[in-house]
Structure formats: C-alpha cells, structure tokens
Design a protein around this motif. Structure first.
Motif, mmCIF file in Angstrom:
data_model
loop_
_atom_site.group_PDB
_atom_site.id
_atom_site.type_symbol
_atom_site.label_atom_id
_atom_site.label_comp_id
_atom_site.label_asym_id
_atom_site.label_seq_id
_atom_site.Cartn_x
_atom_site.Cartn_y
_atom_site.Cartn_z
ATOM 1 N N GLY A 1 0.761 -1.236 0.000
ATOM 2 C CA GLY A 1 0.000 0.000 0.000
ATOM 3 C C GLY A 1 0.794 1.288 0.000
ATOM 4 O O GLY A 1 0.219 2.340 0.243
ATOM 5 N N VAL A 2 2.094 1.216 -0.237
ATOM 6 C CA VAL A 2 2.900 2.442 -0.280
ATOM 7 C C VAL A 2 3.536 2.592 -1.652
ATOM 8 O O VAL A 2 3.769 1.604 -2.357
ATOM 9 N N THR A 3 3.798 3.819 -2.010
ATOM 10 C CA THR A 3 4.488 4.107 -3.265
ATOM 11 C C THR A 3 5.978 4.174 -2.991
ATOM 12 O O THR A 3 6.420 4.933 -2.126
ATOM 13 N N LEU A 4 6.732 3.371 -3.718
ATOM 14 C CA LEU A 4 8.181 3.358 -3.548
ATOM 15 C C LEU A 4 8.820 4.388 -4.460
ATOM 16 O O LEU A 4 8.392 4.575 -5.598
ATOM 17 N N VAL A 5 9.853 5.034 -3.971
ATOM 18 C CA VAL A 5 10.626 5.977 -4.774
ATOM 19 C C VAL A 5 11.701 5.216 -5.540
ATOM 20 O O VAL A 5 11.903 5.423 -6.728
ATOM 21 N N VAL A 6 12.372 4.330 -4.849
ATOM 22 C CA VAL A 6 13.461 3.519 -5.409
ATOM 23 C C VAL A 6 13.420 2.174 -4.695
ATOM 24 O O VAL A 6 13.070 2.107 -3.514
ATOM 25 N N THR A 7 13.806 1.125 -5.398
ATOM 26 C CA THR A 7 14.001 -0.173 -4.760
ATOM 27 C C THR A 7 15.296 -0.769 -5.278
ATOM 28 O O THR A 7 15.532 -0.789 -6.487
ATOM 29 N N VAL A 8 16.114 -1.244 -4.368
ATOM 30 C CA VAL A 8 17.337 -1.945 -4.729
ATOM 31 C C VAL A 8 17.199 -3.370 -4.211
ATOM 32 O O VAL A 8 16.896 -3.588 -3.034
ATOM 33 N N ALA A 9 17.393 -4.338 -5.105
ATOM 34 C CA ALA A 9 17.331 -5.743 -4.709
ATOM 35 C C ALA A 9 18.739 -6.230 -4.427
ATOM 36 O O ALA A 9 19.595 -6.211 -5.305
ATOM 37 N N GLU A 10 18.970 -6.639 -3.187
ATOM 38 C CA GLU A 10 20.270 -7.173 -2.774
ATOM 39 C C GLU A 10 20.080 -8.612 -2.301
ATOM 40 O O GLU A 10 18.954 -9.033 -2.044
ATOM 41 N N ARG A 11 21.166 -9.340 -2.194
ATOM 42 C CA ARG A 11 21.084 -10.712 -1.695
ATOM 43 C C ARG A 11 20.409 -10.784 -0.337
ATOM 44 O O ARG A 11 19.666 -11.710 -0.043
#
Length: 135
Positions: free
Chosen positions: A34-44
């Motif tokens: 339910g939140v708007t993300l500005v940036v997402t980084v996928a890490e291990r």
C-alpha cells in the motif's frame, strides 16, 4: 531521447531540485503493502525500498536514516562519465553524505534531511562555477 554525455554541460545544466518531504531507506524481503516506492534496490540480503517517511511510519518498516531527495533536472545519459563523481566530491568536501541513484532521465541524490538545503546551495554553486569556467 538519449541523454547528455558532456560532463561540463551536465554540471552547468544540472538544475538541482528538492522534492518535498522526508524519505527513508528501509529493508525487508518485500516492499510494504500500500505504499508508493521511490526507489528499490534488490540485494542478496533483501530489498532496500526508499519511501516517504510518513508512508514508512504508517506501514511499519523501521528506518534510521532520514533523507532529503534532490533531483538533477538535466537529462543525463546513463553512460555519462564524471558528473556524479563531481557532485559527490563537492558534497563530500563540505561533509555532506550522498547516496546517488541513476534514473533513466535524471540522477537522484539522497542527502541527510537536515543538510538538504545546504546541499542545494553547494550544487547550485558548482553549477555556476562550471558555467564561469567555460565562459
């Protein structure tokens, strides 16, 4: 449309702009619902979603870094060499930490919220000095 690659032109035309509000870096296995993300980084280790502070407080993920979000309004090419290094160096000389994220059109800087206005002044000064250097 392909972006600008000339680092001098990028510094002269950067036109930094501060997005309103406070932004936080959170962590987890998935982004908060339910939140708007500005940036997402996928890490291990998991995801690092960046979102508005009030969204994080409502959704529950913890955070300890509150940032101001500055966008460099010049359309920079993803393979441009030098401008983010120059910007980070300018901020580092003043003791301002900076987390840089490249978007397709613009570069985005996350700086400690309490010094975001100072960071804007520093970037505008860098832009003016860069323009004077080529004049």
């Amino acid at each position: 449309m392909y972006g600008e690659t000339d680092w001098r032109r990028l510094l002269i035309d950067m036109r930094p702009e501060m997005n309103p509000g406070c932004y936080v870096f959170t962590t987890g296995r998935r982004h908060p619902a339910g939140v708007t993300l500005v940036v997402t980084v996928a890490e291990r280790e998991g995801l690092t979603p960046v979102l508005r502070q009030e969204d994080a407080e409502a959704a529950g993920p913890g955070y300890d870094y509150v940032a101001g979000w500055l966008a460099l309004r010049v359309h920079s090419a993803l393979d441009a060499v030098g401008p983010t290094a120059a910007v980070a160096h300018e901020l580092a000389r003043a003791g301002v930490s900076c987390n840089v994220v490249a978007g397709f059109h613009h570069d985005h800087l996350f700086v400690p919220y309490e010094v975001a206005d100072r960071a804007m002044d520093l970037l505008e000064g860098l832009s003016h000095r860069s323009a004077a250097d080529v004049a």
